[in-house]
Scaffold this active site. Structure first.
Site, mmCIF file in Angstrom:
data_model
loop_
_atom_site.group_PDB
_atom_site.id
_atom_site.type_symbol
_atom_site.label_atom_id
_atom_site.label_comp_id
_atom_site.label_asym_id
_atom_site.label_seq_id
_atom_site.Cartn_x
_atom_site.Cartn_y
_atom_site.Cartn_z
ATOM 1 C CG HIS A 1 -26.550 17.645 59.500
ATOM 2 N ND1 HIS A 1 -27.050 17.211 60.711
ATOM 3 C CD2 HIS A 1 -27.111 18.866 59.289
ATOM 4 C CE1 HIS A 1 -27.862 18.141 61.208
ATOM 5 N NE2 HIS A 1 -27.915 19.161 60.368
ATOM 6 C CD GLU B 1 -30.688 19.930 62.385
ATOM 7 O OE1 GLU B 1 -29.633 20.583 62.465
ATOM 8 O OE2 GLU B 1 -31.072 19.415 61.308
ATOM 9 C CD GLU C 1 -26.720 22.296 56.381
ATOM 10 O OE1 GLU C 1 -27.216 21.158 56.511
ATOM 11 O OE2 GLU C 1 -27.179 23.301 56.970
HETATM 12 N N1 TRP Z 1 -31.611 20.116 58.282
HETATM 13 C C1 TRP Z 1 -31.403 21.475 57.838
HETATM 14 C C2 TRP Z 1 -30.263 22.037 58.652
HETATM 15 O O1 TRP Z 1 -30.266 21.988 59.848
HETATM 16 C C3 TRP Z 1 -32.616 22.323 58.036
HETATM 17 C C4 TRP Z 1 -33.516 22.503 56.867
HETATM 18 C C5 TRP Z 1 -33.140 22.779 55.615
HETATM 19 C C6 TRP Z 1 -34.920 22.526 56.859
HETATM 20 N N2 TRP Z 1 -34.235 22.972 54.841
HETATM 21 C C7 TRP Z 1 -35.335 22.817 55.571
HETATM 22 C C8 TRP Z 1 -35.883 22.329 57.820
HETATM 23 C C9 TRP Z 1 -36.666 22.928 55.221
HETATM 24 C C10 TRP Z 1 -37.234 22.413 57.479
HETATM 25 C C11 TRP Z 1 -37.622 22.719 56.189
HETATM 26 O O2 TRP Z 1 -29.316 22.507 58.140
HETATM 27 ZN ZN ZN Z 2 -28.840 20.967 60.786
#
Ligand code: TRP
Ligand code: ZN
Length: 862
Positions: free
Chosen positions: A304, A323, A301
Site C-alpha cells: 500500500h 484495494e 500493507e
Molecule cells: N486498508 C486496510 C487494508 O486493506 C483495511 C482496514 C484496516 C480497515 N482497518 C480498517 C477498513 C478499519 C475499515 C475499517 O489492509
Molecule cells: Zn488494503
C-alpha cells in the site's frame, strides 16, 4: 445532525474541497480519559467565491479555536455533533483548535483508543474526525508534524508517521517525541501509538542503497514471535523493488501489533498497525495458515505504500483503486514465494466462498459503487477480491508488457495525488493504445456472469467450433451487458501437447467473451484426432464457467489437462456434483468418482503434497449454496460426511502411510513443509470420518509437535464431540495464557459445536465482547463455518447470532454490521430456516441499531 438512518452518499455529488491545507501540526497530550489535541492548520482557499470552511469532528470536545492567533467568538462558527463550520474565513490563514477526547471509552476501535493499556489509532475510513476537527476525506492531503507528550514510565515508546525528529524528557516524568512525515497524505493514513512494547529490530537496504530501520512492536515477551513477520516484510520490500520497481521512501518502517482491532491490519504511512493475529507466530502456537496469512497481510500493507499511500483515492467510491490493486499485488507476491498454482487455487476458493455469494445476494454492489450508506460496510470481498480479479483480467487483456508500462505511467503521472479509476485506466490506455471503456463496465455492473461453453468437432474438416454464451445475473440490473471476459484457452492433443491451429501460436490463446454469444472455429491439419479444449486456465476470469461434460468426459479431460488449476477444478466439479446428488437426489456415492479423486491425489502426493491436499478437500457447505436453491445446509453437511467416509474407506492404508511418515524437522513455515502438513491435516480430517479412530486421534493429540497438527487433530476429534472433551480441556489448559490460541479454541468449537454448547462458551470467563478477534472466533466462525448450526430450522442459530449483533452494536458498530452480513443468504434457505431467519431479521429491525448495522439490515431484508 446525527441520525440513525444511513444517509446515502453519491459519487455524482463529488466536489473538490475548496481549500488546501499545506501543513498540519498536531500536538497530543496523552491521557487515557482526557487526551488533549492541539492542531494548527495552514489553510489556503483554492476555489472561487467564499465557500465556508466545513470540518468533520465526531465526539470531540472543542476547548479553544483561533484564527491567526485571534480567539473566535462562538458566533463565528456552527458546531453540530459531526461538523464545525466557519462561515467566513480569509483566503489564507492559520486555524488553531484545541479539543479533548476520551480514548478509554472508545469501544468502536475507530479514532484514538486503548488496547492492552497502550494507545493506538485506526483512522480509515473516517476515524480521524474522532481525534480532531479536519476535512476527513482522502483527497485532502497534507504534510503532518506530530508531537506526542506522555508519561514516560507508562508510555516509554511514542510513535507516529514518518521519521523521528526529536525526543525530550520533560518535568514530572513526562517525555515528548516529534515525528515528521515529509509526504503529503490524507488523514485516514494518520497513526499514533504509545506504550510499552518489546521491539524486534532489523534493517533493509533499498536498491538505491538507503538503509531503512525496521521495527516490530509487540507485547512484552513476544518479540521472538515477530521474526516471521519481519522476514516477510524484508522479502516484500525486495520483491516490490524487483517486480514493480517500487522502493521504500522513509528512513524508518514501524509495525505495531494490537490485540483489539476491527480488521486485519492498516497501512498508515511508515507506521502500519496490525491485528496481533497477523504478526505473532511460532511453530507451537501458529498454524501454517497463520504463517501464510501473516506473509500476505504484511506484504499487502507494505505494498500500500505505493498503491494507496503515494497515490491515494480521490473519494471512497474509488476504494478498489487501492484495494483491488494491492490484493492483486499481494497475491502475486504469495504466488512467487510459494507454489503459483496452489496459491491461485486458494485465492479462487476464497473468491468463490466469499465474493460469489455476496455478488449473488442482497448485498451485491459494483466493484466501484456509485452510492453507499455506511462507508465501513464497503470493505467487502467484492471491492477487495473481485477488484483484484479485474486487475488480473486487465493484465491478460493488454499483455504483461503493456500492463507493466501502464503501471509505470500511473506511478509517474499520479504520484502524490488522489486518483480515480478513470485516471488509472487512462494510464493503461496510454500504454496499450487500446480503448478500455468496455472493460470498465466490470467496475459498474454487479453480479457474477455465467459463461457456458459448448464445443463441437467436425472430423471431415478437422475443425473445432467453440461456442461461448454469456449471461449476466439478476443482480446485474436491467441495463446489464455482457462483460469483456478473457478466457485463457489451450487446445490439447491426444499425446498431451498443445496443438497449434489457425488463429494462434503454440496452442495457447485468449478467447474473449464480450457478447451474448461468441463463436470461434479453429482449423487443424487434416486427419487430426479430436483434441481437448482447456478453458478458463488459471481461472482467467471471475465468472461461473459451465461446460456440458459427462462424468467420463470430465475424467478424460482431467487426464490430459495441462493447467493445474483446471485439473483441480474439474475434479472439484465432480465432487460438487456428487454432494449435490446425494443431498437433493438421494443418489448413491459413485465409487468410480471416489476412486478417481483418491487416485489423483495419490498421484500428486509425493511431488506436490499441497496440491494433493487440495484435491482431497471437499467444497464447504457454504460454497454449495449457490448450486441449488433452496439450499439445505443440514443435508449438505450429511452428504459431505458421507463422501468423506467413502474417501476415507478408499484410502485407509494410504492415510496411515501419510500419518506415519515423520514430521518434517526442524520446523520451517515455508511452502514445501506446509504442503506436507496440509496433506497430513487432510488425512486427519478424513480419519475423523472413519469409525473407531478416537483412541488413535487422542494419541496424535498428545504427540503433536506443532499447532497445525494439534489444531487438525482437535478438529478431527470434534467431529464426534463425545470424543473431544479430553483434548479440549488439555488444549485450554496448555494455552490459557495465549489469547491467539484461545481464539482457536473458541473457533474450533464454533465451527463444529452445537448452539447450546456455544451459548455456554459465550459465558466462559475468557469470552470478551470487547475484543473483535474473540467475538469473530465464536460468533463469526459459527455463522460462516457452521451453516448447519447457524441455519438450524428451529431458529436457535439465528437467535444466537442476532443476540450478539444487538449486544455488540452499541459498542462496536463496524463489528456488529459485519456479523450481520452472515445472514446474506437467508432467502436461499429451505422453508423453515428461511422463515426463522426472516423472523429474526424483522425482530432486529424493530430494535435501535447503529447506522452501520441498519445499512446492512435494510439491504438484507430488501
Ligand atoms: N486498508 C486496510 C487494508 O486493506 C483495511 C482496514 C484496516 C480497515 N482497518 C480498517 C477498513 C478499519 C475499515 C475499517 O489492509
Ligand atoms: Zn488494503
Amino acid at each position: 445532525m446525527r441520525t440513525d438512518t444511513p444517509q446515502t452518499v453519491l459519487l455524482a455529488d463529488y466536489a473538490p474541497f475548496p481549500f488546501d491545507i499545506d501543513r498540519v501540526s498536531l500536538e497530543f497530550l496523552l491521557h487515557p480519559t482526557e487526551t488533549r489535541v492541539t492542531s494548527v492548520l495552514n489553510i489556503r482557499r483554492t476555489s472561487e467565491g467564499d465557500a465556508p470552511l466545513v470540518l468533520d469532528g465526531d465526539g470531540v470536545t472543542l476547548e479553544n479555536i483561533e484564527i491567526d492567533g485571534q480567539p473566535l467568538p462562538t458566533s463565528a462558527y456552527d458546531l453540530t455533533e459531526t461538523t464545525l463550520t466557519l462561515r467566513q474565513v480569509p483566503d489564507a490563514f492559520e486555524l488553531r483548535t484545541i479539543v479533548t477526547i476520551n480514548p478509554s471509552t472508545n469501544t468502536a476501535l475507530s479514532g484514538l483508543y486503548l488496547s492492552g493499556g497502550r494507545f493506538c489509532t485506526q483512522c480509515e475510513a473516517t476515524g480521524f474526525r474522532r481525534i480532531t476537527f479536519w476535512p476527513d476525506r482522502p483527497d485532502v492531503m497534507s504534510r503532518f508534524t506530530v508531537s506526542i507528550t506522555a508519561d514516560k514510565s507508562a508510555y516509554p515508546i511514542l510513535l507516529s508517521n514518518g521519521s523521528p525528529r526529536s525526543t525530550e524528557d520533560l518535568k514530572d516524568g513526562f517525555h515528548k517525541a516529534i515525528w515528521d512525515d515529509p509526504h503529503r497524505k490524507p488523514s485516514y493514513l494518520f497513526a499514533l501509538c504509545a506504550g510499552d512494547y518489546d521491539v524486534l529490530k532489523d534493517a533493509f537496504t533499498t536498491a538505491s542503497g538507503r538503509v531503512v530501520d525496521l521495527a516490530i512492536h509487540v507485547d512484552a515477551g513476544e518479540a521472538g514471535k515477530a521474526k516471521w513477520a519481519m522476514d516477510c516484510l524484508k522479502r516484500a520490500m525486495a520483491w516490490d523493488e524487483a517486480v514493480f520497481g517500487r522502493e521504500y521512501d522513509l528512513d524508518v518502517f514501524n509495525i505495531v501489533a494490537v490485540r483489539d482491532f476491527n480488521f486485519g491490519a492498516m497501512e498508515n504511512k511508515g507506521l502500519n498497525i496490525f491485528n496481533s493475529a497477523y504478526v505473532l507466530a511460532d511453530e507451537d502456537s501458529a498454524t501454517d495458515l497463520d504463517f501464510q496469512a501473516i506473509e500476505s497481510i504484511v506484504a499487502h500493507e507494505y505494498f500500500h505504500n505505493w498503491t494507496g499511500n503515494r497515490i491515494t483515492c480521490r473519494d471512497w467510491f474509488q476504494l478498489c483503486l487501492k484495494e483491488g490493486l494491492t490484493v492483486f499485488r499481494d497475491q502475486e507476491f504469495s504466488a512467487d514465494m510459494r507454489s503459483r498454482p496452489v496459491q491461485r487455487i486458494k485465492d479462487v476458493i476464497r473468491l468463490r466462498a466469499r465474493q460469489f455469494p455476496e455478488d449473488a445476494g442482497p448485498l451485491a454492489h459494483p466493484v466501484r459503487p456509485d452510492s453507499y450508506g455506511a462507508i465501513d460496510n464497503l470493505y467487502t470481498a467484492t471491492v477487495y477480491e473481485k477488484g483484484a480479479e479485474l486487475i488480473r483480467m486487465l493484465k491478460q487483456l493488454i499483455g504483461a508488457d503493456n500492463f507493466a508500462r501502464g503501471l509505470e505511467i500511473y506511478f509517474e503521472r499520479h504520484d502524490g495525488e488522489a486518483a480515480t479509476i478513470e485516471d488509472f485506466y487512462a494510464c493503461f490506455e496510454s500504454a496499450s493504445g487500446q480503448n478500455l471503456s468496455a472493460f470498465r463496465q466490470w467496475y459498474a455492473q454487479p453480479g457474477t456472469p455465467e459463461i457456458i461453453i459448448r464445443e463441437s468437432w467436425a472430423p471431415a474438416t478437422a475443425t473445432l467450433t467453440i461456442e461461448v454464451q454469456q449471461s449476466v445475473s439478476g443482480n446485474a440490473g436491467a441495463e446489464a451487458k455482457p462483460l469483456p471476459t478473457p478466457l485463457a484457452c489451450a487446445i490439447i492433443g491426444g499425446n498431451g501437447t498443445h496443438l497449434s491451429h489457425t488463429s494462434a501460436d503454440n496452442g495457447e490463446f485468449l478467447l474473449i467473451s464480450d457478447d451474448h454469444q461468441v463463436v470461434r472455429t479453429l482449423a487443424f491439419p487434416a486427419g487430426t484426432e479430436r483434441p481437448s479444449l482447456s478453458v478458463g486456465r488459471e481461472f482467467s476470469a471471475p465468472v461461473i464457467l459451465r461446460r456440458h461434460l459427462s462424468r467420463d468426459e470430465t475424467l478424460s479431460l482431467i487426464k490430459v489437462e495441462t493447467d493445474p488449476f483446471n485439473r483441480w477444478d474439474l475434479s472439484q466439479s465432480l465432487v460438487r456434483k456428487q454432494i449435490l446428488n446425494t443431498t437433493y437426489g438421494g443418489g448413491p456415492i459413485d465409487a468410480g468418482l471416489v476412486d478417481t479423486v483418491a487416485q489423483l491425489s495419490l498421484d500428486a502426493k509425493d511431488k506436490d503434497p499441497a496440491f494433493a491436499a487440495l484435491l482431497l478437500r471437499l467444497p464447504t457447505t457454504g460454497e454449495l449454496f449457490l448450486d441449488h436453491k433452496p439450499a439445505d445446509p443440514i443435508a449438505l453437511d450429511a452428504a459431505r460426511k458421507d463422501l468423506k467416509s467413502a474417501l476415507a474407506a478408499r484410502l485407509t492404508s494410504e492415510l496411515t502411510v501419510i500419518l506415519n511418515a515423520p514430521q518434517p524437522t526442524p520446523f520451517r513455515p515455508d511452502a514445501a513443509q506446509a504442503g506436507i502438513r496440509d496433506l497430513r491435516s487432510a488425512a486427519l480430517d478424513l480419519c475423523a470420518h472413519h469409525a473407531e479412530t478416537a483412541p488413535f486421534l487422542n494419541g496424535r493429540f498428545e504427540a503433536a509437535t506443532n499447532m497445525t497438527e494439534q489444531q487438525a487433530v482437535l478438529s478431527a476429534l470434534l467431529a464426534s464431540p463425545e470424543d473431544a472433551s479430553d483434548a479440549l480441556a488439555k488444549f485450554y489448559a496448555q494455552w490459557a495464557g495465549n489469547p491467539l490460541v484461545i481464539d482457536k479454541w473458541f473457533a474450533t468449537q464454533a465451527r463444529l459445536g452445537r448452539v447450546t454448547e456455544l451459548e455456554a462458551l459465550a459465558e466462559h470467563e475468557d469470552f470478551d465482547l470487547g475484543n473483535p478477534n474473540r467475538v469473530r472466533a465464536l460468533v463469526g466462525v459459527f455463522a460462516t463455518g457452521n451453516l448447519a448450526g447457524f441455519h438450524a430450522p428451529d431458529g436457535s442459530g439465528h437467535d444466537f447470532v442476532a443476540t450478539f449483533v444487538r449486544r455488540v452494536d452499541p459498542r462496536n458498530p463496524a463489528l456488529a454490521a459485519r456479523l450481520l452480513t452472515t445472514f446474506e443468504q437467508w432467502k436461499d434457505l429451505t422453508e423453515d430456516a428461511r422463515q426463522s431467519a426472516e423472523r429474526t431479521l424483522r425482530k432486529l429491525s424493530a430494535a435501535k441499531l447503529s447506522q452501520n448495522a441498519s445499512d446492512i439490515l435494510q439491504r438484507i431484508i430488501g
